[in-house]
Design an enzyme around this catalytic site. Sequence first.
Site, PDB file in Angstrom:
ATOM      1  CG  ASP A   1      24.850  13.219  52.789  1.00 51.81           C
ATOM      2  OD1 ASP A   1      24.814  12.727  51.637  1.00 51.81           O
ATOM      3  OD2 ASP A   1      25.179  12.556  53.797  1.00 51.81           O
TER       4      ASP A   1
ATOM      5  NE  ARG B   1      15.560 -18.329   0.712  1.00 49.63           N
ATOM      6  CZ  ARG B   1      16.615 -17.835   0.061  1.00 49.63           C
ATOM      7  NH1 ARG B   1      17.628 -18.636  -0.249  1.00 49.63           N
ATOM      8  NH2 ARG B   1      16.641 -16.568  -0.278  1.00 49.63           N
TER       9      ARG B   1
ATOM     10  CE  LYS C   1      23.496 -18.731   4.508  1.00 51.18           C
ATOM     11  NZ  LYS C   1      24.873 -18.177   4.558  1.00 51.18           N
TER      12      LYS C   1
ATOM     13  CE  LYS D   1      14.468  -7.574   4.972  1.00 50.61           C
ATOM     14  NZ  LYS D   1      15.832  -7.170   4.551  1.00 50.61           N
TER      15      LYS D   1
ATOM     16  CG  PHE E   1       7.382 -12.262  14.939  1.00 47.39           C
ATOM     17  CD1 PHE E   1       7.237 -13.022  16.092  1.00 47.39           C
ATOM     18  CD2 PHE E   1       7.208 -12.874  13.711  1.00 47.39           C
ATOM     19  CE1 PHE E   1       6.936 -14.371  16.014  1.00 47.39           C
ATOM     20  CE2 PHE E   1       6.891 -14.216  13.626  1.00 47.39           C
ATOM     21  CZ  PHE E   1       6.762 -14.953  14.784  1.00 47.39           C
TER      22      PHE E   1
ATOM     23  CB  CYS F   1      21.249 -13.547   5.657  1.00 48.99           C
ATOM     24  SG  CYS F   1      21.328 -13.384   3.863  1.00 48.99           S
TER      25      CYS F   1
END
Length: 422
Positions: A15, A316, A256, A309, A247, A253
Amino acid sequence: MGCLARQGHRMVGVDAQATKVEFIAQGHPTIIEKDIDRILAQEHAAGRISATQSAEDAILETEVSFICVGTPSTPTGHLDLSAIHKVAEQIGEALRRKDKARHVIAIRSTVLPGTQAAVSEIVARVSGRVPGQDFAVVANPEFLREGSSVEDFAHPSFTLIGSECEWAADMMREVYARIDAPFIVTAPKVAELMKYVCNSFHALKITFANEVGNICKKLEIDSHELMEVFCQDTKLNISKAYLKPGFAYGGSCLPKDLKALCTIAHDHYLPTPVLEAIEQSNELQKELVFKRILDFGLQNVGFIGLAFKAGTDDLRESPIVDVIERLLGKGFNIRICDPYVHVSRLTGANRDYILKRIPFISRFITDDLAETARSSDLLVLVNKAPGIEKALAVHSAGKVIYDLAGLGANGLSPNGSVGVAR
């Protein structure tokens, strides 16, 4: 120093401040940290700890040097690496006078990606030695919490080394040989960025929990009880699930329910900037993928997967639908292969959603991967449909692959060029 000395290593501290050197040289700590005073005293008494103001003296009698200097933020948010560069020059000067024994320089300070390479260049220039042959610089970030750093050092989740030099990684493996934790060697830039990613995620978790707590308070719900239950889910909530870059999210689900939670907060005049930013970030991911496809400059584009998926026919809020819709509007020739999506079998809200977005979807979709590949110059891998690896290996030769599903990392298309969304 104290923890490494306790592992049996001979440690020399360096140091510029004489006061700190004097403290260490007498076996006293320069900071307040649980157990470190006792460890330093014991290891100093055992002759495994000393200190000096001379970097050259320390380099000449050691095999591994740790750079542990400060990297404060500049007014623009960048890092001030002047101390790092100064130490690199000092090490270089010392190595110039040292015999040809190999020396490893481990950057323990928190630094931005590219610092390891820059330090290596400085040391090579000043010392006249050959990087990778006479010396090597590795990234070795620390993951220690103030107040429990001794415990964290002894029992880490892993020890991380960023190095492209095998012998340097082996030397660091010897340094940490008595630490019972996975020893991980990565590319230097991965190791350098890791500390920032970890701490940012920790900050995100704190802020997320606080925003949930604020909503609970408005609804007169016990936030601690709620989050205690939340943390019991180690399959999805507290796990590695959803933490692989790729992505955007979609489905019936997540969009919303996120919107509903934000609406609850809004109805109570409660700002939730982190929760509200999630949807914005998700939309940005779609935009980035759209622009990347444009950048390829190929008009014939095939998409492997349409559902949000793999293994389902749920369209949706599938994020790729937005991208395809925009590409069709720009005149691209689109083919879509998803063996689980049959337009004639879609019903209810699922059918209504896709026909509203892409009314003539039946013109573009097929379950024939070979036909999709044959008519496409660019293949976009959207999801991990079962068996897709073998099929791609057969049909993707000569095609440009844009991988949103994380399959390209497995070398599934050796004859194509792979671009992965990150």
